[in-house]
Design a protein around this motif. Structure first.
Motif, PDB file in Angstrom:
ATOM      1  N   MET A   1       0.815  -1.200   0.000  1.00  0.00           N
ATOM      2  CA  MET A   1       0.000   0.000   0.000  1.00  0.00           C
ATOM      3  C   MET A   1       0.860   1.268   0.000  1.00  0.00           C
ATOM      4  SD  MET A   1      -2.815   1.163   2.754  1.00  0.00           S
ATOM      5  CE  MET A   1      -3.825   2.542   2.374  1.00  0.00           C
ATOM      6  N   ILE A   2       1.742   1.399   0.970  1.00  0.00           N
ATOM      7  CA  ILE A   2       2.659   2.537   1.031  1.00  0.00           C
ATOM      8  C   ILE A   2       4.060   1.996   1.248  1.00  0.00           C
ATOM      9  CG2 ILE A   2       0.904   4.149   1.893  1.00  0.00           C
ATOM     10  CD1 ILE A   2       2.186   3.849   4.692  1.00  0.00           C
ATOM     11  N   SER A   3       5.039   2.868   1.069  1.00  0.00           N
ATOM     12  CA  SER A   3       6.431   2.480   1.244  1.00  0.00           C
ATOM     13  C   SER A   3       7.086   3.347   2.309  1.00  0.00           C
ATOM     14  CB  SER A   3       7.190   2.647  -0.080  1.00  0.00           C
ATOM     15  OG  SER A   3       7.270   4.036  -0.408  1.00  0.00           O
ATOM     16  N   LEU A   8       8.568   8.907   4.500  1.00  0.00           N
ATOM     17  CA  LEU A   8       9.590   9.946   4.672  1.00  0.00           C
ATOM     18  C   LEU A   8       9.227  11.191   3.860  1.00  0.00           C
ATOM     19  CD1 LEU A   8      12.198  10.862   5.948  1.00  0.00           C
ATOM     20  CD2 LEU A   8      13.433   9.669   4.121  1.00  0.00           C
ATOM     21  N   THR A   9       8.788  10.996   2.636  1.00  0.00           N
ATOM     22  CA  THR A   9       8.390  12.139   1.807  1.00  0.00           C
ATOM     23  C   THR A   9       7.245  12.902   2.453  1.00  0.00           C
ATOM     24  OG1 THR A   9       9.109  11.042  -0.214  1.00  0.00           O
ATOM     25  CG2 THR A   9       7.506  12.830  -0.464  1.00  0.00           C
ATOM     26  N   MET A  10       6.248  12.189   2.940  1.00  0.00           N
ATOM     27  CA  MET A  10       5.103  12.858   3.550  1.00  0.00           C
ATOM     28  C   MET A  10       5.451  13.508   4.883  1.00  0.00           C
ATOM     29  SD  MET A  10       3.035  12.737   1.157  1.00  0.00           S
ATOM     30  CE  MET A  10       1.682  13.569   1.959  1.00  0.00           C
ATOM     31  N   ALA A  11       6.358  12.915   5.642  1.00  0.00           N
ATOM     32  CA  ALA A  11       6.801  13.536   6.893  1.00  0.00           C
ATOM     33  C   ALA A  11       7.508  14.861   6.596  1.00  0.00           C
ATOM     34  CB  ALA A  11       7.719  12.593   7.661  1.00  0.00           C
ATOM     35  N   ARG A  12       8.347  14.856   5.573  1.00  0.00           N
ATOM     36  CA  ARG A  12       9.048  16.087   5.175  1.00  0.00           C
ATOM     37  C   ARG A  12       8.066  17.115   4.617  1.00  0.00           C
ATOM     38  NH1 ARG A  12      14.175  12.980   2.358  1.00  0.00           N
ATOM     39  NH2 ARG A  12      15.295  12.596   4.315  1.00  0.00           N
ATOM     40  N   TYR A  13       7.131  16.650   3.818  1.00  0.00           N
ATOM     41  CA  TYR A  13       6.109  17.544   3.267  1.00  0.00           C
ATOM     42  C   TYR A  13       5.304  18.195   4.386  1.00  0.00           C
ATOM     43  CZ  TYR A  13       1.788  19.021   0.968  1.00  0.00           C
ATOM     44  OH  TYR A  13       0.700  19.744   0.546  1.00  0.00           O
ATOM     45  N   HIS A  95      10.038  15.124  15.210  1.00  0.00           N
ATOM     46  CA  HIS A  95       9.814  13.766  15.711  1.00  0.00           C
ATOM     47  C   HIS A  95       9.259  12.859  14.608  1.00  0.00           C
ATOM     48  CE1 HIS A  95       8.918  10.712  18.794  1.00  0.00           C
ATOM     49  NE2 HIS A  95       7.866  10.459  18.028  1.00  0.00           N
ATOM     50  N   VAL A  96       8.299  13.352  13.848  1.00  0.00           N
ATOM     51  CA  VAL A  96       7.707  12.549  12.771  1.00  0.00           C
ATOM     52  C   VAL A  96       8.757  12.240  11.706  1.00  0.00           C
ATOM     53  CG1 VAL A  96       5.961  12.526  10.929  1.00  0.00           C
ATOM     54  CG2 VAL A  96       5.361  13.373  13.215  1.00  0.00           C
ATOM     55  N   ILE A  97       9.603  13.198  11.379  1.00  0.00           N
ATOM     56  CA  ILE A  97      10.662  12.955  10.393  1.00  0.00           C
ATOM     57  C   ILE A  97      11.645  11.916  10.915  1.00  0.00           C
ATOM     58  CG2 ILE A  97      12.682  13.969   9.259  1.00  0.00           C
ATOM     59  CD1 ILE A  97      11.005  16.536   8.890  1.00  0.00           C
ATOM     60  N   LEU A  98      12.078  12.053  12.158  1.00  0.00           N
ATOM     61  CA  LEU A  98      13.005  11.059  12.724  1.00  0.00           C
ATOM     62  C   LEU A  98      12.376   9.669  12.741  1.00  0.00           C
ATOM     63  CD1 LEU A  98      14.556  13.101  15.661  1.00  0.00           C
ATOM     64  CD2 LEU A  98      15.714  12.333  13.578  1.00  0.00           C
ATOM     65  N   TRP A  99      11.120   9.583  13.095  1.00  0.00           N
ATOM     66  CA  TRP A  99      10.403   8.309  13.073  1.00  0.00           C
ATOM     67  C   TRP A  99      10.402   7.722  11.667  1.00  0.00           C
ATOM     68  CZ3 TRP A  99       5.627   7.845  10.454  1.00  0.00           C
ATOM     69  CH2 TRP A  99       4.978   6.624  10.614  1.00  0.00           C
ATOM     70  N   ALA A 100      10.060   8.546  10.671  1.00  0.00           N
ATOM     71  CA  ALA A 100       9.998   8.071   9.285  1.00  0.00           C
ATOM     72  C   ALA A 100      11.376   7.637   8.780  1.00  0.00           C
ATOM     73  CB  ALA A 100       9.413   9.159   8.381  1.00  0.00           C
ATOM     74  N   GLU A 101      12.407   8.331   9.209  1.00  0.00           N
ATOM     75  CA  GLU A 101      13.770   7.972   8.785  1.00  0.00           C
ATOM     76  C   GLU A 101      14.192   6.604   9.317  1.00  0.00           C
ATOM     77  OE1 GLU A 101      15.841  12.380   8.285  1.00  0.00           O
ATOM     78  OE2 GLU A 101      16.035  11.336  10.200  1.00  0.00           O
ATOM     79  N   GLN A 102      13.581   6.163  10.401  1.00  0.00           N
ATOM     80  CA  GLN A 102      13.953   4.892  11.019  1.00  0.00           C
ATOM     81  C   GLN A 102      13.020   3.739  10.643  1.00  0.00           C
ATOM     82  OE1 GLN A 102      14.465   5.596  15.242  1.00  0.00           O
ATOM     83  NE2 GLN A 102      15.560   7.495  14.843  1.00  0.00           N
ATOM     84  N   ILE A 131      -1.075   4.953   8.890  1.00  0.00           N
ATOM     85  CA  ILE A 131      -0.038   5.933   8.565  1.00  0.00           C
ATOM     86  C   ILE A 131      -0.516   6.828   7.425  1.00  0.00           C
ATOM     87  CG2 ILE A 131       2.292   6.240   7.633  1.00  0.00           C
ATOM     88  CD1 ILE A 131       3.037   3.627   9.188  1.00  0.00           C
ATOM     89  N   ALA A 132      -1.074   6.216   6.378  1.00  0.00           N
ATOM     90  CA  ALA A 132      -1.608   7.010   5.271  1.00  0.00           C
ATOM     91  C   ALA A 132      -2.689   7.962   5.774  1.00  0.00           C
ATOM     92  CB  ALA A 132      -2.154   6.097   4.172  1.00  0.00           C
TER      93      ALA A 132
END
Length: 171
Positions: A1-3, A8-13, A95-102, A131-132
């Motif tokens: 469904m998602i990757s 990561l893209t959506m966290a940065r967005y 925090h959301v970006i760090l989570w997505a990076e991991q 998540i979506a």
């Protein structure tokens, strides 16, 4: 469904959008921020607080941590002032970006189980769907804020994902 890359893209967005939204909100006075504009949560201010609360709620579910207090009704008063909101928004976005990076692909598989205060019952849904939903929820309510800002006579920010800078700055 998602990757993982989607996350990561959506966290940065999300962080990039919130940074630009914050700049616009800082140009508005308190009367304009708190005016009831007929949106689901009423005002720009209440909606901005709700999105912050909801992001923290979803992250608490994904990470198995203590959720924010107040429930949906209390979400609209999560922070008392724009400077406090800005600092908390910055921390949450980082925090959301760090989570997505991991994240790893396996983190996107399986079900997430929680008690939904909104539904008043236990819920189990695919974690990828949840998540979506978090990213969609952010965009939905930020879109409401965008419309309210424009209706209040202020110039809103660009919200197209494809315009996002590839190398930042997101925060």
């Amino acid at each position: 469904m998602i990757s993982v890359q989607y996350c990561l893209t959506m966290a940065r967005y999300n962080a990039w959008q919130n940074k630009m939204m914050k700049a616009v909100l800082e140009s508005m006075d308190d009367v304009a921020l708190h005016a009831d504009r007929g949106a689901f949560f009423g005002s720009i201010w209440a909606t901005a607080n709700h999105v912050l609360w909801a992001d923290r709620m979803w992250m608490s579910r994904f990470e198995g941590k203590v959720p924010p207090t107040g429930g949906i009704a209390g979400s609209v008063t999560m922070t008392p002032t724009l400077p406090v909101w800005g600092a908390e928004r910055f921390r949450t976005d980082a925090h959301v970006i760090l989570w997505a990076e991991q994240l790893h692909a396996l983190d996107l598989v399986g079900d997430l189980r929680w008690h939904s205060g909104a539904l008043g019952r236990d819920v189990s849904k695919p974690v990828a769907l949840c998540i979506a939903h978090m990213f969609n929820h952010q965009a939905h309510h930020r879109g409401q804020i965008h419309a309210m800002v424009t209706a209040a006579g202020h110039e809103a920010w660009v919200s197209d994902v494809f315009v996002m800078p590839e190398a930042g700055p997101w925060l």
